[in-house]
Structures are given as structure tokens and as C-alpha cells.
Design an enzyme around this catalytic site. Sequence first.
Site, short mmCIF file in Angstrom:
data_model
loop_
_atom_site.label_atom_id
_atom_site.label_comp_id
_atom_site.label_asym_id
_atom_site.label_seq_id
_atom_site.Cartn_x
_atom_site.Cartn_y
_atom_site.Cartn_z
N HIS A 31 46.14 56.09 62.25
CA HIS A 31 47.14 55.03 62.19
C HIS A 31 46.59 53.86 62.98
O HIS A 31 46.29 53.99 64.16
CB HIS A 31 48.47 55.50 62.79
CG HIS A 31 49.53 54.45 62.73
ND1 HIS A 31 50.48 54.42 61.76
CD2 HIS A 31 49.75 53.37 63.50
CE1 HIS A 31 51.27 53.36 61.95
NE2 HIS A 31 50.84 52.72 63.00
N CYS A 32 46.40 52.71 62.32
CA CYS A 32 45.77 51.57 62.97
C CYS A 32 46.83 50.55 63.36
O CYS A 32 47.43 49.93 62.48
CB CYS A 32 44.75 50.93 62.03
SG CYS A 32 43.79 49.65 62.81
N PRO A 33 47.09 50.33 64.66
CA PRO A 33 48.09 49.32 65.03
C PRO A 33 47.63 47.90 64.75
O PRO A 33 48.46 47.03 64.50
CB PRO A 33 48.27 49.56 66.53
CG PRO A 33 47.08 50.30 66.98
CD PRO A 33 46.55 51.03 65.82
#
Lengths: 179, 395
Positions: free
Chosen positions: B167-169
Site C-alpha cells: 500500500h503506497c501512501p
Amino acid sequence: MAETHSLQDMRQQAAVAAKVFIQRDYTNGTVCQFQTKFPSELETRLDKQQFEETVRTLNNLYAEAEKLGSQSYIEGCLACLTAYTVFLCMETHYEKVLKKITKYIQEQNDKIYAPRGLLLTDPIERGLRVVSCTSVSVLAGIYSFLSSLSHVSTGTWILSQTLSSCVDRGHHLRRQKPD
Amino acid sequence: MSAVMITRKVRKWEKLPGKNTFCCDGRVMMARQKGVFYLTLFLIVGTCSLFFAFECPYLAVHLSPTIPVFAIVLFLFVLAMLLRTSFSDPGVLPRALQEEATFIEMEIEAANGNVPAGQRPPPRIRNVQINNQIVKLKYCYTCKIFRPPRASHCSICDNCVDRFDHHCPWVGNCVGKRNYRYFYLFTLSLSLLTIYIFTFDIVHVVMRSVDNGFLNTLKETPGTVLEVLVCFFTLWSVVGLTGFHTYLLSLNQTTNEDIKGSWSGKNRVQNPYSHKNIIKNCCEVLCGPTYPSVLDRRGLTQEDLPVPVASAAPSSSSSSSSPVPQTTHAVLCLQKTKAPLIPNKRTPDDAKPSIAASAQKSPSPKEENPPAPKAPPLASPEMDVETSINKDKTH
């Protein structure tokens, strides 16, 4: 009221029992393939050869969609060069094959499964996880039977209430009548 | 208080469980926390604007006009890749509907046999053989499915994602099967853009200093200092990330598998998905077929809304201006809703199971709506030893 609750429970259990889920087959990796093993619940309803033929054709269609060939590479490179804007006007190869699959399932339902009271659902509606086979005739039969039962029971109750009220009235009138 | 049921058509994305936000009527799908994504956008657009404002006029005249043109092309490509990664569906697997979940539960119960009272049931795992390697498929208690190989549940978005990478913020979304290539191209093109801007900043400063002197140059083009700073710090992180993902790509691995060490070590299973050929692995991920989204976000479904039938109901926008007459009161159906209708954005944690239940029931309005079936009690994750240990590990 308890009567209706138990009837509804039976309906739910019948609905559960009337569905068979054909799971994914992962032996070749993450490619979309379904198990060709014939489920035991369908033994009395369907011919094994026909079922295997359907699933095998579906598997071939999905393999065609996910094939790593020159066509998919060309499509990928072209899309990358145009920053993937080409997909705003063009349909991807996978989407074209998915449409073919929907048509095939509809065709199979009309020709083979509906006459036997079964219904196949398109796996895309279940996230490409399962092919579900619903027993439509069993459901329809059970629903109609249960609903007729409930109608009969309601009718009997109304009849009994009417009769008892008539009887009461009769008693009341007889008492009032002077002998 | 009695209620009238009115049926209205809604798009399916409004009823999807999970912690995603949707925009443009379901066309755009992102995670809830978007702050860092706005920062990424601001940094890229801001730095490039400074470059076009301060450096490009000088370089176009003194060196070549192709320099700003190439910069514009690269900048547009970076933006396109970023927006495509952020806004697309990463490959979310829809949750199992009630019947499928019950069917799987019955299969598990049948496989486990009779567990003596007081003992924990065995962990819910299915073994499959892929390319002569045994791979374990785990059961997801939230989505009620056995996860396909390489899929994982993202706790931030509360979805199972196929070929889950991470999950890439910075991008404001999960990176999975459907958007991994866009993510990779984004990091690659951003590295190129950063190197390009950094190089031409230095060239510009050197060329101008020869004529005017170093301090005067900095006074004339103050944006250069800012650009150099941003590019310097971005360079190390983005170029490193690109290198790491190129390595993963050549081995056909995901970040998730690399972190967990699924395919490393002597006694562990070797990666069954790798073609053992670097070029073939790269081609499969970057130039392979584009998978469609299996979440039908913009499909239509029916929803039953209760409209309170009271004499004073001014705030109800969907009810008519005149109150319903008393005579029709008895004829209208009296029903209570099963779960509160809470939109996706404000899902409180305690209403999550009821949302899942109502979301599963609403797509099938044509079927009967029976009360909760007497299915075998669904085991909770706490009863499973392995999941509770894994929960600690992932955090």
C-alpha cells in the site's frame, strides 16, 4: 408466527443446497482456470461429458484472454507509448474475450442447462473466483410448494375463524329466541 | 413509527464494503488517506513549474529548444502514470456473498471433522500444487474467501487485493495486479525526470555563473536552489525504489513476498511464478494483458430506503410535500431496515459487519430476503492460532 419462521429457514437452506460452486484450479499458476472435476450434487441432473466440455471451453477462453503472445506485447507497448490514453477509445483484448465468454455462457444456459433446470452464472460477477451453478427448478418447486402450504394454512385458519364466529352467532341467536 | 419503503437505483460503488473513497460517480477509486498523495502532486507540479519558469527560457536560447520540449513530455508522462496508479482499481477481489461463504464454511467443517470441545480448530489453509511446488492458500475472515495465490488483504483499504505488492501512501492507493505496471513506470519516469531537472539545473547554474558570477546567478533565479534541494532528496529515494522494483520485476516477485521472505532461504519453496528468464518476467508484468476490474463499480443495483410516514417530516427530501393520507396507511408495507445506511466514507468500525451483510443482501433484490440462516457458527480469527500470530507479525 413460528410456523412462518421455520418455513423461511427451510427456504434459505433449500437455497443454499441448490447452489454448487466450481472453484478455481491453481495448478498452472495464477492463470484463470476452473476445476473440471464433476461435482457430485449434479450427478443426477447433468451429463458429465457436457459439464466437462463447458468448463474446458471456458478455461480455453480465459487462457486465450491471458495469453502472452505477440499481440499482447504489441498492445502493451503501443499503450505505454501513448501513456495508456489509447484505452479510452479502444477495448482491451481481455475485455473482448470476456464478452465472448458472456455470450458463450448464455448460449450454454439456453441450450443445455436451462432445459435441465440449472443456471450457470458468469464468473466475472463473482470476481473470477467461482462458477456457480444454481438449481432453478428445485428452487422454484420448493418455493411454490412452501408458498402453497402457507396459503393453505392461512386459508384453513381463516375458515376456522369464520366457522367459529358463525357458530358463536348461532348460539347467541338461539339464546335470544324466545322458546 | 411506521416506515414506507421506496426503491431507488444506486450505483454498486456506493454499497461496496471496504475503506475506499470513490469520485466521479465510481470512476475513480482511492484509499481514504489522501494527504501524502496531494503532497506528491504538489512537489512534482511545483518543481516542474519552477524549472519551466526559471531554467527553460535560458536553456532554450543558449543550448537547444528541445530541452524544454522533452521536459514537458516527460512531465506529462509522469503525471499520467501517477494519476493512473492512484485512480485505478488495484485488483480488489469482491467479498463472498452469503451463499458462497456458507458453502465454503460447510466444506471446511466437513474437512475438519469433529473437533473436541475446548480445542482450537485447525487453521484454515488449503494446499495447492503450482508448478510442482506446494503453496498454501489462507482463508480471509473479513472477505470470507480462500485468497488466491499472491493475493493479500490490505488492512488500510480493508480489501483483498490480487497480486498484492504494497500500500503506497505517496500514491494514495494499493499497488496490485492491475496497477503495478503504472506504478513501476511512474517511479522510472520520475527518476528520469528528477535526474533530468537536476542535471540541467547544474548546467544552467554553471553556464550563467561563467557570465555573471555564482551569487548573481542565484539572485536572478532563486527557484534553482529550491529545485536542486527537492531533486537531491528525491533522487536518492526514487532511484533506489526504481532499482528495487526492477530487481523484483526480474524475479517476478512482489514486495509483500520479498518482505515475508516467501521464496528465499534454502528450505523454502522456490518462486513457482518465475519463468527463470529475466526478459520474460519483465515482459509478462509490463507488457502482459491488461486485466479488467472485477468490481463492477458503475453497475446499477436497487436499494430500499425507509421514508418515515409522519405528519411533520419536512427534512425528508425524497418524500412528497403532502403527507400520506390515513386511509392508505394500513395498505402500505411496514418494514424495518436491517442495518443503518452509512455511506462508505463514514463507516464506523462497529457497523462494519452490518454493512457487509447489507451490501451482500442488496445486490440481489429479486431473491427472497430471508432472516439470518442457521448456518454453522462462523469461526472468528481469535480462535485460529495462526492468524493471531500473523496479525502481530504484520504490525
